[in-house]
Write an enzyme that holds these catalytic residues in place. Structure first.
Site, PDB file in Angstrom:
ATOM      1  N   HIS A 148       0.821  -1.216   0.000  1.00  0.00           N
ATOM      2  CA  HIS A 148       0.000   0.000   0.000  1.00  0.00           C
ATOM      3  C   HIS A 148       0.853   1.263   0.000  1.00  0.00           C
ATOM      4  CE1 HIS A 148      -3.955  -1.708  -0.132  1.00  0.00           C
ATOM      5  NE2 HIS A 148      -3.363  -2.751   0.412  1.00  0.00           N
ATOM      6  N   ASP A 150      -4.581  -7.862  -5.833  1.00  0.00           N
ATOM      7  CA  ASP A 150      -4.884  -9.090  -5.094  1.00  0.00           C
ATOM      8  C   ASP A 150      -5.043 -10.274  -6.047  1.00  0.00           C
ATOM      9  OD1 ASP A 150      -4.842  -8.607  -2.296  1.00  0.00           O
ATOM     10  OD2 ASP A 150      -6.513  -7.232  -2.598  1.00  0.00           O
ATOM     11  N   CYS A 187      -8.987  -1.816 -11.732  1.00  0.00           N
ATOM     12  CA  CYS A 187      -8.580  -0.756 -10.798  1.00  0.00           C
ATOM     13  C   CYS A 187      -7.324  -1.135 -10.039  1.00  0.00           C
ATOM     14  CB  CYS A 187      -9.714  -0.415  -9.830  1.00  0.00           C
ATOM     15  SG  CYS A 187     -10.148  -1.786  -8.757  1.00  0.00           S
TER      16      CYS A 187
HETATM   17  C1  PEP Z   1      -6.550  -4.673  -5.848  1.00  0.00           C
HETATM   18  O1  PEP Z   1      -6.429  -5.628  -5.086  1.00  0.00           O
HETATM   19  O2  PEP Z   1      -6.127  -4.660  -7.028  1.00  0.00           O
HETATM   20  C2  PEP Z   1      -7.184  -3.437  -5.375  1.00  0.00           C
HETATM   21  C3  PEP Z   1      -7.423  -2.449  -6.200  1.00  0.00           C
HETATM   22  O3  PEP Z   1      -7.455  -3.383  -4.032  1.00  0.00           O
HETATM   23  P1  PEP Z   1      -6.376  -2.988  -2.922  1.00  0.00           P
HETATM   24  O4  PEP Z   1      -5.098  -2.653  -3.637  1.00  0.00           O
HETATM   25  O5  PEP Z   1      -6.928  -1.831  -2.169  1.00  0.00           O
HETATM   26  O6  PEP Z   1      -6.301  -4.235  -2.122  1.00  0.00           O
HETATM   27 MG    MG Z   2      -7.513  -5.607  -3.209  1.00  0.00          MG
END
Ligand code: PEP
Ligand code: MG
Length: 819
Positions: free
Chosen positions: A447, A699, A746
């Site tokens: 993150h 993910d 996304c």
């Molecule tokens: C993902 O997993 O691609 C996503 C957009 O969610 P996060 O990165 O917030 O887990």
């Molecule tokens: Mg995710």
């Protein structure tokens, strides 16, 4: 290797002792628990279980059996009778103490000793404890004779004097590591405690070593004889210098690293862009310490206690998160911090300071400084390094006392250098001062890396600890595209780099100028390029960057760092402010995605062995339906005025989506994130029920490749352009098309210009990326010709790896070059 069996009335005790022994000895030593009865939880011993454990433990070299009390001995004897005569010959029942004996036996077995030697070491297992308790100082009395099997010196020894710097000296695990290291060489190694005039003791014996009473700061003399004496000494010196810790595991070759450039370091490209500037190590801002005296010591003390408890909570959260992502060894540092927070050496003087009328902050700070002064006077570097830890922790308590304000500050502009950044630290960076980020550890889809992209900061992660030794102010050239960092580049190299930087800035200016226009492919298809945001401020950045909307609002940022969840009104206000800022552009709100690497302070979650495969995302929301229902009500009220949709994270089963819908107010448009491979494969089952799919490739990639997104060591595997991930994207678009549902991406892959043609070729029609990437992604869309892109996608899914896809992909146009 000799095996070990642990017989106990309690299966839990047997398992625990076995675990400890394996940890000290090595996982190669066969340590088999034989505890309890068949009926779960029942106490007792069972000869048949012991028999089975002996058979499992034996590899041909025999077995030493340790027992707790009473019938355990009877069961072991009975088991012995039931064994084949041949195996019975190889089994020794030992009267050694269970825990200490098991540990000593495992360490000795690992060295390849025979069963008599293993049993004898086990029997001596209490010596270390006896020595430790034998005098108030902890070391055995000088006069006590300690059995140490040191061979007669037949030849001249090589020797080395070393200072032991680790906290617990040469005891327990550090001593086990010492024995294991010495045991790897063909050499007789003995150790003397020079500071306490004790020894010599053989480095083959954990017990003997422990009885030397070597404590932190003691000098030891290591002597080695034999063919590999020099090698043994070098390895032991290295171990002691490292504080008797385990070696850092090497990075696997699978990691997509550029070869380290000359005079530089290679890491993982985590956020694109180039930067040139001085290294700035991220430091905690020194908080103010008020000078005034106080009249109410009890009030001061309770304020301080609260501040310490708050810092304790932060450290525990960090420990849990690091433990989940990186493992126990990495999380161990936090244990030391927790110990410091309850250390009498700090709390005692602080309490006395408060009693004498000083305010809590001053009393605490004085105590920290006094202790830091003591550490600072010590000679060795390791101790002195602890001063920095102590002061940093002290400052955090002061920050809490002052109302919990910013913990890090970049004093001068430059390239931020840190071991690893928390999301909060990354978010707190001032973009006017930070030109790039370089971290020793971390992964590209952690993150913090995502936030770096959101801030438009080039970032290279996982370059290794060498970066931490670079002096403050050293010139660095950071290449966030290639994942490399040059340290003090030569003049001509720096000039070339600066030229590239200027050219890139020119191109960025061009992209930004076009960013507010729609992104249309060469053949006229409009692609929505939206932004991923995590706050109202990000919404403004998204609009300014030219985003057509918001494809992912990560709402967990509203829930972090607080003791209770935001209520409906507060959520409504924030979501409404974001929707207003977007001025009619679409907004996709993702419901709370907590758990795993995003723990929430107010949510008590039971510890999980595999939190990424545990209760996170929608699973957690369904366990706490009141949280989800509140969020959905707030969203619905905003949706009455603005084009807001909702999506649920981590959906793995249609039943979860249905359960979430039960909590959803009527009329709210809902979709799901596709982050679990099962959901991509089962997309036809979901398609009739959802309004849209948004693929979370971060993910989805980690689950498809079984590679933790925060673990730099497997970052090479976790490439979103891996053909397997692309196939899953294709499976979703194929299922959505007949139902006329749209599919967006996304995850971070959407912001990778190399991926854009492939995603569009697979049928994706919305890309949601960090605001700073919107202009470049729009330009990448404008270069795509869809018919060709479909062909490219077809070819790409047939390749063998993400690396192959990247190697064949033109970095400028993103198109595949067919070999
Ligand atoms: C993902 O997993 O691609 C996503 C957009 O969610 P996060 O990165 O917030 O887990
Ligand atoms: Mg995710």
């Amino acid at each position: 290797m000799v095996g070990i069996v642990i017989v106990s009335h309690s299966s839990t005790l047997a398992e625990g002792v076995a675990e400890l022994a394996r940890e000290m000895g090595d996982s190669e030593v066969r340590v088999e628990p034989a505890g309890g009865l068949d009926e779960p939880g029942a106490l007792g011993t069972d000869a048949v279980r012991v028999l089975a454990a002996i058979e499992r433990a034996d590899s041909g070299d025999g077995v030493v059996v340790l027992m707790d009390l009473g019938s355990a001995v009877l069961s072991a004897e009975m088991a012995l009778e039931m064994l084949s005569p041949e195996l019975r010959e190889r089994v020794l029942l030992s009267e050694a103490p269970l825990v200490e004996g098991a540990v000593a036996a495992a360490v000795t077995a690992r060295l390849g000793a025979g069963r008599a030697a293993v049993a004898s070491e086990a029997r001596g297992g209490l010596q270390a404890k006896a020595a430790q308790l034998g005098s108030p100082g902890g070391a055995a009395p000088e006069t006590e004779s300690v059995p140490v099997a040191v061979p007669e010196p037949a030849e001249a020894a090589l020797e080395r004097r070393l200072t032991v710097t680790n906290e617990h000296g040469l005891h327990a695990r550090p001593a086990a590591r010492f024995v294991q290291t010495a045991g790897r060489f063909d050499a007789d190694v003995s150790v003397r405690n020079v500071s306490a005039t004790r020894g010599p003791a053989s480095a083959r014996s954990l017990n003997a070593l422990a009885t030397l009473g070597v404590r932190q700061g003691h000098e030891i003399l290591v002597e080695a004889r034999g063919p590999q004496a020099a090698e043994a000494l070098a390895a032991l010196e290295d171990l002691v210098v490292r504080g008797l810790r385990d070696e850092a595991a090497p990075l696997p070759t699978a990691t997509p690293r550029q070869p380290a450039p000359k005079g530089g370091l290679s890491g993982i490209a985590a956020s694109p862009g180039l930067a040139l500037g001085p290294a700035r190590h991220l430091r905690a801002k020194t908080p103010e310490v008020p000078a005034h005296d106080v009249a109410d010591p009890a009030h001061e003390q309770s304020g301080l206690d609260e501040a310490i408890a708050a810092v304790r909570g932060e450290v525990e959260t960090a420990r849990a998160s690091v433990h989940a992502r990186a493992g126990e060894a990495e999380a161990a540092i936090f244990e030391a911090h927790l110990l410091l927070l309850s250390d009498e050496a700090l709390l005692g003087p602080t309490g006395r300071g408060i009693e004498s009328g000083r305010n809590g902050a001053r009393a605490w700070n004085d105590a920290v400084e006094a202790l830091a002064g003591e550490y600072g006077r010590l000679e060795d570097d390791y101790q002195r390094a602890r001063v920095a830890d102590l002061r940093a922790l002290g400052d955090r308590v002061l920050v809490q006392l002052g109302g919990g304000h910013p913990e890090t500050a970049l004093e001068e502009p430059g390239v931020v250098v840190a071991a690893e950044l928390t999301p909060a630290q990354t978010a707190g960076l001032d973009p006017a001062k930070a030109s790039a980020i370089v971290t020793a550890y971390g992964g590209p889809t952690s993150h913090s890396a995502i936030l770096a992209r959101a801030l438009g900061l080039p970032a290279v992660v996982a370059v290794g600890e060498a970066i931490l030794a670079v002096a403050e102010g050293t010139e660095l050239a950071v290449d966030g595209d290639a994942g490399t960092v040059l340290i003090e580049p030569a003049t001509d190299v720096e000039a070339e780099f600066a030229g590239r930087l200027r050219a890139r800035r020119r191109a960025e200016v061009g992209s930004r100028a076009r960013a507010h226009e729609p992104a249309i492919t060469l053949d006229g298809t409009v692609v929505e390029v939206a932004a991923n945001i995590g706050s109202a401020a990000d919404a403004a950045a998204a609009v300014e960057a030219g985003a057509d909307g918001v494809g992912l609002l990560r709402t967990e940022f509203l829930f972090l760092d607080r003791d209770s969840p935001p209520d409906e009104e507060e959520q409504f206000d924030v979501y409404r402010r974001i929707a207003e800022t977007l001025a009619g552009r679409s907004l996709v709100l993702r419901t709370l995605d907590a758990g795993a690497d995003k723990p929430l302070a107010f949510l008590e979650q039971a510890a999980e062995d595999n939190p990424f495969l545990g209760v996170r995302g929608i699973r957690l929301s369904l366990e706490r339906p009141e949280l989800l229902a509140t969020q959905l009500r707030a969203a619905k009220r905003v949706a009455a005025e603005f084009p807001l949709k909702v999506m649920f994270p981590m959906v793995a089963a249609l039943s979860e989506y249905r359960a979430a819908l039960e909590l959803t107010p009527d009329g709210l448009e809902t979709g799901i994130m596709v982050e679990v491979p099962a959901t991509a494969l089962a997309a036809p089952v979901f398609a009739p029920h959802v309004a849209f799919f948004s693929i979370g490739t971060n993910d989805l990639t980690q689950y498809t490749l079984a590679a933790d997104r925060g673990n730099a060591r497997v970052a090479g595997l976790a490439d979103g352009l891996h053909p397997a991930v692309l196939r899953l994207v294709g499976a979703v678009t194929a299922a959505a098309e007949p139902e006329a549902k749209w599919v967006g991406v996304c995850g971070e892959l959407a912001g990778d210009v190399q991926a854009v043609p492939l995603l569009l070729g697979l049928g994706v029609t919305e890309l949601s990326v960090a605001p700073a990437l919107v202009p470049a992604v729009k330009d990448a869309v404008r270069r795509v010709e869809l018919v060709a892109a479909r062909q490219l996608a077809l070819e790409a899914v047939g390749l063998a790896s993400g690396r192959e896809v990247r190697e064949r992909s033109d970095p400028e146009t993103g198109s595949l070059t067919v070999p």
